[in-house]
Design an enzyme around this catalytic site. Structure first.
Site, PDB file in Angstrom:
ATOM      1  N   HIS A  28       4.355  -6.349 -34.955  1.00 53.89           N
ATOM      2  CA  HIS A  28       3.859  -5.540 -33.830  1.00 53.89           C
ATOM      3  C   HIS A  28       4.932  -4.625 -33.252  1.00 53.89           C
ATOM      4  CE1 HIS A  28       2.086  -4.324 -30.055  1.00 53.89           C
ATOM      5  NE2 HIS A  28       3.010  -4.991 -29.396  1.00 53.89           N
ATOM      6  N   GLU A  34       9.930 -11.079 -22.587  1.00 53.89           N
ATOM      7  CA  GLU A  34       8.686 -11.713 -22.148  1.00 53.89           C
ATOM      8  C   GLU A  34       8.265 -12.874 -23.025  1.00 53.89           C
ATOM      9  OE1 GLU A  34       4.019 -10.391 -21.600  1.00 53.89           O
ATOM     10  OE2 GLU A  34       5.591  -8.896 -21.391  1.00 53.89           O
ATOM     11  N   ASP A  35       8.464 -12.757 -24.345  1.00 53.93           N
ATOM     12  CA  ASP A  35       7.876 -13.731 -25.273  1.00 53.93           C
ATOM     13  C   ASP A  35       8.877 -14.576 -26.038  1.00 53.93           C
ATOM     14  OD1 ASP A  35       5.303 -12.920 -24.610  1.00 53.93           O
ATOM     15  OD2 ASP A  35       5.290 -11.324 -26.090  1.00 53.93           O
ATOM     16  N   HIS A  47      10.852  -4.705 -27.170  1.00 50.96           N
ATOM     17  CA  HIS A  47      10.106  -4.654 -25.918  1.00 50.96           C
ATOM     18  C   HIS A  47       9.424  -5.960 -25.528  1.00 50.96           C
ATOM     19  CE1 HIS A  47       6.492  -3.904 -28.486  1.00 50.96           C
ATOM     20  NE2 HIS A  47       5.813  -4.384 -27.454  1.00 50.96           N
ATOM     21  N   ASP A  80     -21.063  22.956 -29.520  1.00 54.19           N
ATOM     22  CA  ASP A  80     -19.607  23.117 -29.654  1.00 54.19           C
ATOM     23  C   ASP A  80     -18.985  21.858 -30.252  1.00 54.19           C
ATOM     24  OD1 ASP A  80     -20.157  21.527 -27.534  1.00 54.19           O
ATOM     25  OD2 ASP A  80     -18.843  22.533 -26.103  1.00 54.19           O
TER      26      ASP A  80
END
Length: 773
Positions: free
Chosen positions: A90, A118-119, A114, A301
């Site tokens: 990821h 957090e993980d 990133h 259009d």
């Protein structure tokens, strides 16, 4: 970031360009089969990532990218995504998306890292030590808040959004990584459980797609919208894509013909241009069908054409050639080169009746404009000689970023999470209209904006004092909808102005709505403070004690309030007793026994057994009673909900915590409910301005004969005598009679009595009386 788990609550207010939620296709979404998963993709190697960066940045820091790659891969270890792929795939794909935007080494490294804070077990200190504080700051800005002790999940999610936006305000590269993160999560959404897929798709179409659009990143916005649309409206998505594909197959020769004719017409006049046709995205088609209530066959259009020229001069020459070759469709010309959008978008838009009598939407722009139109703010991050860091380039060159910072500064001071989310949506959504001040200043506003929005966009003080406006030199209502090119002049009051609370439902910008709410809160607080001041002063007068601001200031610590206004407002809201305020100023003060008032039909009413009482009719104490003018006074006043009160009635005020004063006629049976709460009774009197008559609420009960036209006759009597019916309830009391309960607005007791007398004179009226609640 990471598995596509939501950061934001589902928005409650549907924006104009949002996919509809409560339609039949949505109901089918839960049963519809998700699209098949994409084929497995081999993870990118270190050298492949470095080569992608080296293509646009020959001086890339290969060592930095390699270290970030290895560190993130080890930190995530054996973690897996919902698809079963290694979790590291990821952040690696997020970094790959950013290489397509040609971003700097620090941003690519931050994309790889990133999710580490957090993980994984990594900390900000670790990232700073290994990769420097610049990258550490980016990674921390992308980390959701954890362990928040907030009232609700929505509040926590709002705080996460606030944290992200504040991080973006400091460094816009945080936004670029976040958008790439969301894009990859949307591309792999099929692996998530159904309820999470829908929640993430809603967040994407509510926040991230419009945010990408505001930053001028139209390609990313379009892909995010289509991916969310596919999840939220799978049936509609399939139908529209199928029709677009059939239309493309049928019109392939027409598109080629239009491209060839446009190119040759321009070349014949010496304009070298690259002309290409492209199909609109599925969500864009759906949004237009919904907004204009059109069927697919009515859209003219579906395809747009783009002419890329070498210079700005060539753009305008190409426009002249097109307009002199084919008929122009009126009202379809926009010049965003001379008047760029706030997201830096520049282009000329026009529509003509081209080959085979087909409507041709044409955009004319230079190559640089085209790059900014596709990549938006990211286009400013391309490496240039002697211009500074990518972050400095973004900050200095992008007016979209300047807009974002101003918006975030406004949003950061929201009073609560719900308002913050609402204002965020208001600022992100809507196309724009461009209006001018009388001095020629250009003001960009969301479509549907009013002169009130315009006033607050010019300056908050202008909005706070707005009392009227002129649009193109003519007096117009402040709630008028503005259009492109309007010249707006705001008429202001010389002194302070009370903003109508109803304005909040009219305006469309977050700045205006926040200012109106703030002004309303200030006005209400001022009303409570004025009521509290009068109550305290009156009690001091009755106790024969001198009131002074200095004395009360010295008592503030005992009242646990910061200033005098806080004390008065608390008294007005019944949060503090007036006697406690006087006692704080004069510790030897002893509270006076309660005052009693006449009890209906039973003379005087007493208090608890054994309690002495000083009998006194309200208003007869020799002290000044509090004057009451009505709901438009400077006091928080309302009238008895079951029957009201009118000038001419003897009245008493009842303090209601948080609501101010409720005014009752002295003979109202409802007053018996307050017998045991004498501290809530107030002496009040009417203070009527004869020059500006005002209506007051009253209620009457009418028993009418049950025959055709009786109700019309009753209403006609009231109308003939200048009464106003506010509400009417009708019930059948017997086969021959109907019972009418009518809420009226009248000027005074004499006016009310006259209406009742005229009703009694009607043959269809058996009985008419005033109702006392």
């Amino acid at each position: 970031m990471g598995p596509p788990v939501t950061n934001l609550p589902r928005m409650q207010v549907q924006a104009p360009n949002q996919a509809p939620r409560d339609t039949a296709p949505v109901a089918l979404a839960a049963q519809a089969e998700p699209p098949p998963p994409p084929p497995a993709k081999r993870m990118m190697r270190q050298y492949e990532l470095v080569e992608r960066v080296r293509k646009y940045n020959p001086n890339t820091n290969e060592d930095l990218l390699n270290r970030a790659y290895v560190y993130a891969m080890k930190a995530h270890g054996e973690q897996r995504r919902a698809s079963g792929d290694p979790y590291f795939s990821h952040p690696l794909e997020v970094a790959a998306i950013l290489t397509d935007l040609k971003l700097d080494d620090a941003t690519i490294a931050a994309a790889l890292l990133h999710d580490t804070i957090e993980d994984t077990d990594a900390t900000r200190i670790d990232i700073d030590a290994l990769f420097g504080p610049d990258i550490g700051h980016l990674v921390e800005g992308l980390t959701k808040l954890a362990k928040l002790e907030l009232v609700s999940r929505e509040a926590k999610q709002a705080e996460n959004l606030r944290k992200l936006l504040l991080a973006i305000a400091e460094d816009v590269r945080v936004l670029l990584v976040k958008l790439a993160d969301r894009l990859h999560n949307m591309r792999t959404l099929v692996y998530m459980p159904a309820h999470k897929r829908r929640r993430v798709a809603e967040e994407t179409i509510d926040i991230y797609a419009p945010l990408a659009g505001r930053m001028g990143m139209h390609e990313m916005r379009s892909e995010l919208e289509d991916l969310a649309f596919r999840e939220l409206q799978p049936d509609a998505y399939k139908v529209i894509v199928a029709r677009l594909e059939r239309l493309a197959a049928r019109n392939s020769d027409l598109i080629a013909e239009i491209e060839q004719q446009l190119t040759s017409k321009l070349a014949a006049r010496g304009i070298k241009a690259t002309v290409s046709g492209r199909r609109k995205h599925a969500y864009s088609v759906w949004r237009k069908m919904e907004r204009k209530a059109l069927g697919f066959e009515q859209l003219s259009d579906i395809y747009g054409f783009r002419a890329i020229t070498a210079t700005v001069e060539d753009c305008y020459q190409a426009l002249g050639i097109v307009h002199t070759t084919w008929p122009v469709v009126p009202g379809r010309f926009k010049d965003y080169i001379s008047t760029p959008k706030q997201n830096d978008y520049r282009s000329i838009h026009t529509t003509v009746i081209g080959p085979r009598n087909q409507r041709v939407e044409l955009q004319i722009r230079t190559e640089e404009m085209d790059e900014i139109a596709e990549y938006g703010i990211a286009a400013h991050a391309l490496y240039k000689d002697d211009i500074g860091s990518p972050s400095e380039m973004l900050t200095r060159e992008s007016s979209a970023y300047a807009w974002l910072r101003r918006t975030i500064e406004l949003l950061a001071v929201g009073s609560n999470p719900e308002e913050f989310l609402e204002h965020t949506k208001l600022e992100l959504f809507h196309d724009q209209v461009f209006c001018f001040s009388p001095k020629g200043k250009l003001i960009a506003l969301p479509r549907g904006a009013t002169p009130i929005d315009f006033a607050f966009a010019v300056h908050t003080d202008i909005g706070n004092r707005a009392v009227g406006c002129k649009i193109n030199g003519k007096i117009a209502p402040l709630i008028s909808e503005l259009h492109n090119g309007d010249e707006v002049e705001i008429l202001t009051a010389r002194g302070p102005n009370v903003l109508p609370a109803a304005w909040e439902s009219v305006v469309v910008t977050g700045k205006a709505r926040a200012a109106i709410r703030r002004a309303t809160r200030v006005a209400v607080r001022a009303q409570y403070a004025e009521l509290g001041r009068r109550i305290v002063e009156r009690l001091c007068q009755r106790a024969k004690r001198e009131y002074s601001a200095e004395k009360l200031t010295g008592a503030l610590p005992r009242l646990a309030r910061a200033n005098i206004e806080d004390v008065f407002a608390a008294v007005g809201r019944s949060e503090i007793k007036a006697s406690d305020v006087v006692r704080a100023m004069y510790p030897d003060y002893k509270e006076e026994r309660a005052t009693a008032v006449p009890k209906p039909d039973k003379g005087w009413f007493g208090l608890k057994k054994g309690q002495s009482v000083k009998f006194q009719v309200p208003g007869s104490s020799g002290l000044e009673a509090i004057p009451i003018r009505g709901i438009n006074s400077d006091l928080p006043v309302r009238f008895a909900p079951e029957g009201g009160a009118v000038p001419g009635d003897r009245i008493v005020g009842i303090m209601t915590p948080g609501e101010g004063i409720t005014i009752y006629p002295i003979q109202s049976p409802a007053l018996t409910a307050f017998e045991e709460q004498p501290e809530r009774w107030l002496d009040v009197r009417w203070d009527i301005d004869e020059k500006s008559p005002q209506r007051f609420p009253a209620r009457i009960a009418v028993q009418s004969v049950n025959e055709p036209g009786s109700l019309a006759q009753v209403a006609q009597v009231i109308a003939d005598h200048d009464g106003n019916i506010d509400n009417l309830r009708m019930s059948r009391s017997s086969p021959d009679f109907s019972q009418l309960t009518i809420d009226l607005e009248v000027y005074d007791l004499k006016h009310l009595t006259g209406i009742i007398s005229q009703l009694r004179a009607k043959t269809v009226v058996a009985k008419a009386d005033r109702v006392m609640g």
